[in-house]
Design a protein around this motif. Structure first.
Motif, mmCIF file in Angstrom:
data_model
loop_
_atom_site.group_PDB
_atom_site.id
_atom_site.type_symbol
_atom_site.label_atom_id
_atom_site.label_comp_id
_atom_site.label_asym_id
_atom_site.label_seq_id
_atom_site.Cartn_x
_atom_site.Cartn_y
_atom_site.Cartn_z
ATOM 1 N N GLN A 161 0.805 -1.258 -0.195
ATOM 2 C CA GLN A 161 -0.025 0.098 -0.065
ATOM 3 C C GLN A 161 0.726 1.331 0.019
ATOM 4 O O GLN A 161 1.946 1.393 0.708
ATOM 5 C CB GLN A 161 -0.876 0.032 1.095
ATOM 6 C CG GLN A 161 -1.963 -1.091 1.322
ATOM 7 C CD GLN A 161 -3.029 -0.982 2.361
ATOM 8 O OE1 GLN A 161 -2.663 -0.180 3.355
ATOM 9 N NE2 GLN A 161 -3.817 -1.794 2.054
ATOM 10 N N CYS A 162 0.524 2.275 -0.686
ATOM 11 C CA CYS A 162 1.037 3.412 -0.770
ATOM 12 C C CYS A 162 0.760 4.532 0.106
ATOM 13 O O CYS A 162 1.378 5.181 0.878
ATOM 14 C CB CYS A 162 0.969 4.014 -2.259
ATOM 15 S SG CYS A 162 1.789 5.468 -2.547
ATOM 16 N N ASN A 163 -0.643 4.867 0.036
ATOM 17 C CA ASN A 163 -1.250 5.851 1.050
ATOM 18 C C ASN A 163 -0.464 7.130 1.009
ATOM 19 O O ASN A 163 -0.050 7.483 2.023
ATOM 20 C CB ASN A 163 -1.398 5.173 2.428
ATOM 21 C CG ASN A 163 -2.259 3.976 2.485
ATOM 22 O OD1 ASN A 163 -3.233 3.913 1.841
ATOM 23 N ND2 ASN A 163 -2.005 3.199 3.522
ATOM 24 N N PRO A 164 -0.538 7.815 -0.223
ATOM 25 C CA PRO A 164 0.230 9.045 -0.291
ATOM 26 C C PRO A 164 -0.658 10.146 0.438
ATOM 27 O O PRO A 164 -2.030 10.116 0.790
ATOM 28 C CB PRO A 164 0.118 9.359 -1.728
ATOM 29 C CG PRO A 164 -1.207 8.550 -2.196
ATOM 30 C CD PRO A 164 -1.229 7.496 -1.295
ATOM 31 N N PRO A 165 0.216 11.099 0.901
ATOM 32 C CA PRO A 165 -0.591 12.170 1.694
ATOM 33 C C PRO A 165 -1.418 13.168 0.628
ATOM 34 O O PRO A 165 -1.280 13.069 -0.306
ATOM 35 C CB PRO A 165 0.661 13.143 2.042
ATOM 36 C CG PRO A 165 1.610 12.775 1.282
ATOM 37 C CD PRO A 165 1.556 11.394 0.744
ATOM 38 N N PRO A 166 -2.563 13.410 1.255
ATOM 39 C CA PRO A 166 -3.646 14.291 0.339
ATOM 40 C C PRO A 166 -2.874 15.351 -0.038
ATOM 41 O O PRO A 166 -2.479 16.333 0.754
ATOM 42 C CB PRO A 166 -4.629 14.318 1.464
ATOM 43 C CG PRO A 166 -4.080 14.473 2.524
ATOM 44 C CD PRO A 166 -3.009 13.360 2.588
ATOM 45 N N GLY A 167 -2.963 15.832 -1.225
ATOM 46 C CA GLY A 167 -2.431 17.064 -1.985
ATOM 47 C C GLY A 167 -3.548 17.555 -2.756
ATOM 48 O O GLY A 167 -4.471 16.935 -3.088
ATOM 49 N N SER A 190 1.915 -4.996 -10.983
ATOM 50 C CA SER A 190 1.611 -3.901 -11.581
ATOM 51 C C SER A 190 0.995 -2.912 -10.422
ATOM 52 O O SER A 190 0.880 -3.414 -9.461
ATOM 53 C CB SER A 190 0.643 -4.255 -12.621
ATOM 54 O OG SER A 190 -0.391 -4.780 -12.066
ATOM 55 N N GLN A 191 1.030 -1.543 -10.956
ATOM 56 C CA GLN A 191 0.511 -0.601 -10.036
ATOM 57 C C GLN A 191 -1.029 -0.339 -10.140
ATOM 58 O O GLN A 191 -1.473 -0.261 -11.366
ATOM 59 C CB GLN A 191 1.206 0.686 -10.245
ATOM 60 C CG GLN A 191 0.869 1.803 -9.403
ATOM 61 C CD GLN A 191 1.455 3.219 -9.603
ATOM 62 O OE1 GLN A 191 2.663 3.024 -9.802
ATOM 63 N NE2 GLN A 191 0.884 4.267 -9.627
ATOM 64 N N GLY A 192 -1.640 -0.369 -9.201
ATOM 65 C CA GLY A 192 -3.051 -0.020 -9.569
ATOM 66 C C GLY A 192 -3.424 1.439 -9.673
ATOM 67 O O GLY A 192 -2.515 2.286 -9.284
ATOM 68 N N HIS A 193 -4.530 1.913 -9.742
ATOM 69 C CA HIS A 193 -5.139 3.188 -10.039
ATOM 70 C C HIS A 193 -5.029 3.996 -8.757
ATOM 71 O O HIS A 193 -4.620 5.104 -8.659
ATOM 72 C CB HIS A 193 -6.454 3.055 -10.620
ATOM 73 C CG HIS A 193 -6.805 4.611 -10.876
ATOM 74 N ND1 HIS A 193 -6.318 5.755 -11.960
ATOM 75 C CD2 HIS A 193 -7.849 5.448 -10.402
ATOM 76 C CE1 HIS A 193 -6.787 6.759 -11.799
ATOM 77 N NE2 HIS A 193 -7.800 6.638 -11.037
ATOM 78 N N ASN A 194 -4.950 3.232 -7.740
ATOM 79 C CA ASN A 194 -4.953 3.943 -6.064
ATOM 80 C C ASN A 194 -3.610 4.218 -5.867
ATOM 81 O O ASN A 194 -3.328 4.487 -5.036
ATOM 82 C CB ASN A 194 -5.812 2.986 -5.101
ATOM 83 C CG ASN A 194 -5.283 1.626 -5.180
ATOM 84 O OD1 ASN A 194 -4.326 1.195 -6.136
ATOM 85 N ND2 ASN A 194 -5.974 0.978 -4.298
ATOM 86 N N GLY A 195 -2.776 3.728 -6.490
ATOM 87 C CA GLY A 195 -1.127 3.863 -6.281
ATOM 88 C C GLY A 195 -0.715 2.488 -5.507
ATOM 89 O O GLY A 195 0.595 2.344 -5.290
ATOM 90 N N ASP A 196 -1.437 1.678 -5.149
ATOM 91 C CA ASP A 196 -0.890 0.379 -4.492
ATOM 92 C C ASP A 196 -0.203 -0.385 -5.512
ATOM 93 O O ASP A 196 -0.427 -0.524 -6.938
ATOM 94 C CB ASP A 196 -1.950 -0.334 -3.751
ATOM 95 C CG ASP A 196 -2.447 0.378 -2.653
ATOM 96 O OD1 ASP A 196 -1.820 1.486 -2.249
ATOM 97 O OD2 ASP A 196 -3.489 0.049 -2.121
ATOM 98 N N LEU A 197 0.924 -1.143 -5.289
ATOM 99 C CA LEU A 197 1.776 -2.232 -5.887
ATOM 100 C C LEU A 197 0.975 -3.453 -5.598
ATOM 101 O O LEU A 197 1.092 -4.086 -4.629
ATOM 102 C CB LEU A 197 3.190 -1.954 -5.656
ATOM 103 C CG LEU A 197 3.879 -2.697 -6.761
ATOM 104 C CD1 LEU A 197 4.039 -2.105 -8.111
ATOM 105 C CD2 LEU A 197 5.434 -2.774 -6.113
#
Length: 1324
Positions: A161-167, A190-197
């Motif tokens: 999971q990536c869980n990037p900070p909200p920008g 592959s990487q998903g649209h939500n940013g997770d690998l």
């Protein structure tokens, strides 16, 4: 035609005249009009609705508007008045409403976030901008965290999971290792649209790197990196076991159990997703399993939209661009491997923010006129419509009795100056809103002319020209044209008046010269202007330069004689090889020629004479070939045959550079004709392999040249030699040379945007060729957006030459850019092209159609303009469909075929012509755009009055004898009314002499008439026409037939005349005429127009020969000579025209005679000079005036009857003599022949009945026996003992069969069939 260009404000004024009630206009820039005419504010520029700014820069919120007087501006923030003057950081640009917030002296941008709205106001109204939501871009840091190693069993699925900070806006996510190496992705990882690998199954080699999620923030241009993940994969076999790693079934070999697919994202078997219309729909399915599953996509109940659907992320994602309502439904993804499959269903719902169906447009009216504002939008859910006036809700505005609100429409009736205001339409739903401003302006302006007065327009004869008369006024004036201050309005025929006031003259004639006056009129007054038109003769080169071949060192003159209008200044210039010619010391240019002294080889080429005036020009071209000096042996070589040159050889490439190369070759033999040019061609092997193109051309004196090349082309060259005989065969190709690549230096041409359906726009262009690609993988970046909006550009990369934009509104303008790109980079910034989306059928028909009958064959139409929002495309024309319902003559059948007449879209009136008189018609009108016809208007009926009839049909003239002439005719095909009778005019004529004309009138039922001839020699000419109450119609003319012995016209002889006696003289063809006349009537006959001459054919009995002399004393022209001589009436005349002793090339031909009762007109053609004497001899052969019996019909019929009777008697005679023929037969019964029977040696005997003995004329042999003429076969050979017998006349009766051998049949053919006597007998 040279004509001064009108200033820009003229076009604006003309535009006002073209627009109707709902049209937006620009007030002309003329200062005098600017100071008089008022205009409410109009927003011209504003920031986007969601305005995100960089916190490091100053904040700029745009708001621009125009109006007269110039508007003032103020702002609201979060629906409250925003006092710009109180905040030192905030300022407003001069003459603008744009806000500038400056942070150079400190401050936090976040303090200014909120919703802003701009108000532009003058005394006529207030316009509003959109509500602009201002937000400051944010790029927060990643929270610090310590990540433990991730332990996973080999073959198991894994999600990092990536869980990037909200920008703001959302960052772009990508995965890399801690050493900044990108993570290799495939269908397993592959990487998903939500940013997770996602790992569909983990392999032991996945431990070789760590995994770090990175977030790139657009506005701050920063990248935030998350602490990396470290993997620990539990496995049953070491990674370095190469035998297992390369095993064909790696999973089972490594002890990884195979399992069926399961979904990692989304969870479960079903989910739902909502998307807004016009956005992209992204559906994603990521599955785990061993082996790695394959993903396939389907739509339930239909196919995926092929033109919009794209597969991404190794088929794990389905993207549908620019979705519309028909894209809603259920989609499912199918994940499968060899162990099984699983399906996930996604229910897609398409909602829509409001979008325009009819956006309100500015409304300009004259006092007392009616109009309407329409605000129609659609969306899902259905949007609500709110009207405002000058920024306030319409409900709280002062009441206006001339205004009526009907839902999405505001109707104005009997508008006055006080009705001016700016109206806002706000349509919204839960997904967004649309805000539009539209002002209502009432103008009260008398007509005025917008162009300079008393202009002079000069135009070339027979050209087409247009006289402009731009005008301005409100109400829109009507315009009329007059010539020389008098006469009726100019329109129709050679004239055509456009709605904008321009007068077009389709073909200028001399009589069109004069002063033209245009008069514009409305209820407030009128204005006029004059244009003086001068017609000039065209410039023409009547003596053109000719191609010449000259020797080097000689003098050559190229002629160029010009005829032009003397009032125009003529300029004659010369071009060499299409470039301006420098006139050096060796050249002399005169008004009618160019002389070159001491011609050199460099003078060879094409020379063009350009004769021009300020209005037109003419040009003529000739080619000059220069031959080199030839030495003494040239006389011998000149006699040798010339041929095409041999091919060049030994091509070599040197001086290889990035954009050029030197090509050298060895010339071939010129074959006795000097080589004049070398043509270098090239071929490339990428776009058009095997196709040769011309590269450049060089003089024949060189054998090496530097060639300019294009990047990234694999060139191959060949050379062709050219001389005056022709071109050589191409040389053998050179070696190949590939230039290095570069970004394109140009973009594709002919970019167009046109709709092929009502909801799309097809963008096309001309693809670039190999020499302009400049690099591999040439592709095109297509960008488009709605015109005059601040929306971002849409883009797509295309490899072909077309791209279709789907789900577009009906007929809206788009800005289009097409940029070339290859692997080396992009081409230059492309030009913006305006295209239009597809058109839909018009939704309204013309109203208030009025018909006025002009005459029996034409009507005038007038109608009201349809509103522009109902056209749904480009208004091509108003079209009238009409048909003939019936004739007022009850018994006349008519065709009800529908006909049509079109009128340009800028016209509101027109004329329909070529109608049938005295008929009932019906008519309907439609609006036509590029898609087709709109709905039909109300059917109108009209009746055409009586007209003149067509010509009587089948007019026949018969002459049964020399005393009477019978006339018959049928009624006209088109009576065009009630027939009142017929008029017959006839007169006798004899040669060129005409008798007295007589007139007869008949009743409408009479169709026959007999004329008693007063003169048996003269012929008659009859002209017949029918009449109605309106007048006489088209006439038909016939002549009485010529007498049997009267001359008939014949065609002229061919160009080469028969050989006759000639004389010396100038060589020019002329016509000469001599007349032989009676002594009592000496008459000079005028020259007749060139008609087919009359030729007299006679049988000459030599009696008397008369000689007349005619002398040509003038230069060789067509003339007439008179000779007086007695000529007996009705005498055949044979003219003999001679001229002693002349060369063979001079002759006399076309000798013809035009006879009359007492004289004959003799004409001939010749090519003798002036002063030549001609001798005319004519032989008088008197014959009886009685008709020749040989030519009479009764005599010919009698002779034919006699011949037929003789033929019948001959046939009967032959039949009688053939009855006693010789028949070689054998007795069928077993009875011996008696001694009296004349038996022959072959067993046959002569048989004849008592009535018919053998022919006395039979051929006999030398021994006196009758020579056998029949076949050697006997009748016995055709039967075997039947009951055959003979009749009394000797014919054989009975059955018989063919029994002859093949050889006997072939060798003895019966002569019965070929004997003419037997053939006649068989017929008898």
């Amino acid at each position: 035609m040279a004509r001064p260009q009108p200033p820009p404000w003229v076009h604006a004024a003309v535009l006002l005249c073209l627009l109707g009630l709902g049209g937006a206009i620009e007030i002309p820039m003329d200062p005098s009009i600017q100071n008089e005419l008022s205009q409410p504010p109009t927003i011209t520029k504003q920031s986007v609705k969601d305005h995100i700014v960089d916190p490091r820069d100053n904040i700029l919120i745009e708001c621009e508007a125009k109006g007269n007087p110039a508007p003032s501006f103020h702002w609201t923030r979060n629906s409250r008045f925003f006092n710009v003057a109180k905040d030192p950081r905030v300022s407003m640009r001069r003459r603008s409403g744009t806000l500038v917030i400056d942070f150079r002296s400190g401050g936090r941008p976040e303090e200014y976030e909120g919703e802003y709205q701009c108000f532009a106001r003058n005394k006529f109204g207030t316009a509003l901008s959109n509500r602009i939501r201002l937000q400051v871009s944010k790029s927060p840091l990643w929270p610090k965290e310590n990540l433990d190693p991730v332990v996973v069993q080999e073959g198991a699925p894994l999600t990092l999971q990536c869980n990037p900070p909200p920008g703001l806006p959302s960052p772009v996510i990508f995965w890399m290792s801690s050493s900044m190496e990108p993570i290799t992705q495939d269908k397993r990882v592959s990487q998903g649209h939500n940013g997770d690998l996602y790992f569909s199954n983990v392999m032991v080699q996945d431990m070789q790197t760590d995994y770090s999620c990175n977030a790139r923030f657009h506005f701050t241009h920063t990248i935030q990196q998350k602490n990396p993940f470290t993997l620990k994969v539990l496995t049953n076999h070491p990674y370095n076991d190469s035998s297992l790693r390369n095993h064909p079934d790696m999973y089972s070999a490594r002890g990884v159990s195979e399992r069926t697919p399961s979904f990692m994202y989304p969870q479960g078997t079903a989910s739902s997703q909502m998307v807004l219309r016009g956005m992209d729909l992204l559906l994603e399915c990521i599955a785990s399993g061993v082996p790695t599953p394959d993903i396939a996509w389907y739509k339930k109940g239909g196919d995926l939209p092929s033109d919009k659907a794209k597969f991404e992320n190794f088929n794990k994602a389905l993207r549908i661009t620019s979705v519309s309502e028909e894209d809603s439904g259920e989609y499912f993804c199918l994940a499968s491997n060899k162990m099984g499959s699983i399906r996930h269903t996604i229910s897609v719902r398409v909602k829509a923010a409001p979008y325009w169906l009819d956006e309100p447009k500015n409304l300009i009216l004259a006092p007392g006129e009616d109009g309407r504002l329409v605000c129609r939008a659609n969306g899902n859910p259905k949007p609500t419509v709110q009207w405002m006036v000058n920024g306030e809700p319409l409900q709280s505005a002062p009441p206006n009795p001339n205004r009526e609100v009907a839902g999405d429409t505001i109707i104005f009736r009997d508008t006055q100056i006080s009705s001016r205001a700016v109206y806002q339409c706000n349509t919204s739903n839960e997904h967004g809103y649309l805000l539009a401003n539209a002002f209502v302006s009432v103008l009260d302006v008398p007509p005025r002319m917008m162009s300079p007065r008393n202009q002079l327009i000069r135009v070339i004869l027979y050209n087409r020209t247009r006289l402009d008369c731009p005008f301005f006024g409100s109400p829109i004036p009507t315009l009329r044209w007059f010539k020389n201050g008098q006469g009726s309005n100019l329109d129709g025929g050679n004239y055509h008046v456009y709605e904008n006031g321009s007068l077009e003259i389709k073909m200028i004639r001399k009589e069109d010269q004069g002063i033209y006056t245009c008069v514009a009129t409305n209820i407030l007054g009128k204005a006029e202007n004059q244009v003086r038109l001068e017609v000039k003769d065209p410039t023409r080169i009547f003596r053109m330069p000719e191609d010449q071949v000259v020797k080097r060192g000689t003098t050559v003159q190229l002629e160029c004689r010009v005829k032009h209008d003397p009032s125009l200044k003529l300029t004659v210039s010369w071009l060499k090889d299409d470039q301006p010619l420098y006139i050096g010391n060796r050249m002399k240019k005169e008004d009618d020629s160019l002389t070159i002294f001491g011609v050199a080889e460099r003078d060879q080429g094409s020379y063009t004479c350009v004769a021009s005036t300020e209005l037109d020009q003419d040009l003529a071209k000739a080619y000059l070939t220069v031959l080199a000096d030839q030495t003494t042996p040239t006389n011998r070589l000149a006699a040798l045959p010339k041929g095409r040159p041999d091919r060049p050889r030994d091509l070599e490439l040197t001086d290889l550079a990035e954009r050029s190369v030197r090509l050298t070759w060895i010339p071939g033999d010129d074959n006795n004709s000097p080589i004049t040019d070398y043509v270098v061609q090239f071929e490339e092997d990428q776009f058009q392999p095997g196709v040769w193109h011309d590269h450049s051309k060089f003089p024949g004196s060189v054998n090496s040249a530097v060639l300019q090349l294009s990047p990234y082309v694999n060139y191959q060259f060949r050379v062709i030699a050219v001389n005056e005989v022709g071109s050589s065969h191409p040389s053998l190709p050179s070696e190949r040379y590939r230039t290095s690549g570069a970004p394109p230096e140009s973009n594709p041409s002919d970019v167009k945007g046109e709709g092929t359906r009502k909801n799309n726009m097809e963008i096309t262009w001309t693809p670039m060729n190999a020499t302009s690609a400049f690099g591999p993988n040439l592709r095109y970046i297509v960008k488009w957006r709605r015109r005059e909006t601040r929306e971002t550009w849409n883009n797509a990369t295309v490899w072909g030459s077309r791209f279709v934009v789907g789900q577009t509104p009906v007929y809206v303008p788009y800005e289009i850019r097409v940029q070339a790109e290859n692997d080396f980079g992009k081409g230059p910034e492309p030009d913006t092209v305006i295209g239009y989306s597809g058109e839909d059928y018009p939704r309204a028909a013309p109203t208030d159609v009025k018909i006025r009958v002009l005459n029996s064959t034409a009507i005038s139409l007038q109608w009201n303009r349809v509103y522009s929002d109902t056209v749904q495309g480009q208004l091509r024309e108003y079209r009238a469909y009409y048909w003939r319902e019936s004739s007022l003559l009850k018994s006349l059948w008519v065709s009800q075929k529908r006909q049509q007449a079109g009128f340009p879209g800028d016209r509101l009136r027109g004329v329909v012509s070529r109608l049938f008189p005295y008929s009932n018609y019906k008519l309907e009108m439609v609006v036509v755009n590029g898609r087709g016809d709109g709905p039909r208007s109300e059917t109108k009926e009209f009746t055409t009055p009586e007209g003149v009839p067509s010509a009587p049909r089948r007019f026949r003239v018969r002459q049964p004898n020399l005393q009477t002439i019978n006339l018959e005719w049928d009624h006209p095909e088109h009576p065009n009314g009630i027939l009142t009778g017929y008029s017959l005019r006839y007169l006798p004529f004899n040669g060129t002499k005409l008798g007295k004309q007589m007139v007869e009138n008949f009743s409408p039922n009479q169709t026959k008439f007999t004329v008693q001839r007063a003169d048996p020699v003269s012929r008659y000419r009859f002209t017949l026409s029918a009449r109605t109450q309106v007048g006489s119609g088209e006439a038909v003319t016939e002549e009485s037939p010529a007498a049997p012995n009267e001359a008939t016209p014949t065609a002229a002889p061919p160009t080469w005349p028969p050989t006759t006696v000639g004389a010396t003289g100038a060589v020019s063809s002329t016509d000469a005429t001599a007349t032989a006349a009676a002594a009592t009537e000496a008459t000079t006959v005028p020259i007749a127009p060139p008609v087919a001459p009359t030729t007299i054919a006679t049988t000459v009995a030599t009696t008397t020969t008369t000689t007349a002399a005619a002398t040509m004393e003038s230069p060789p022209t067509t003339g007439t000579k008179t000779h007086e001589s007695a000529l007996p009436p009705s005498s055949p005349l044979t003219p003999l025209l001679t001229r002693p002793s002349a060369p063979d090339e001079q002759s006399i031909w076309n000798v013809t005679v035009h006879p009359n009762s007492k004289w004959a007109n003799i004409t001939w053609k010749h090519n003798f000079g002036p002063g030549t004497d001609f001798v005319v001899e004519y032989i008088d052969t008197y014959t009886n005036n009685q008709p020749d019996i040989v030519t009479q019909g009764w005599f010919i019929g009698l002779m034919c009857a006699i011949a037929l009777l003789v033929l019948i008697l001959l046939i009967v005679c032959f039949i009688k003599r053939s009855r006693g023929g010789k028949y070689p037969v054998r007795e069928k019964k077993d009875v011996p022949l008696g001694p009296e029977d004349p038996k022959e040696e072959d067993g046959s005997f002569d048989y004849s009945d008592e009535d018919n003995k053998p022919l006395q004329a039979s051929q006999t042999s030398l021994d006196g026996t009758i020579k056998q003429q029949e076949s050697d076969d006997s009748l016995v050979d055709y039967g075997e003992g039947g009951e055959g017998q003979f009749n009394e006349d000797g014919s054989f009766i009975g059955q018989y069969t063919v029994k002859k051998d093949k050889e006997e049949t072939e060798g003895n053919e019966s002569s019965e069939a070929t004997s003419p006597v037997n053939a006649i007998y068989s017929l008898a």
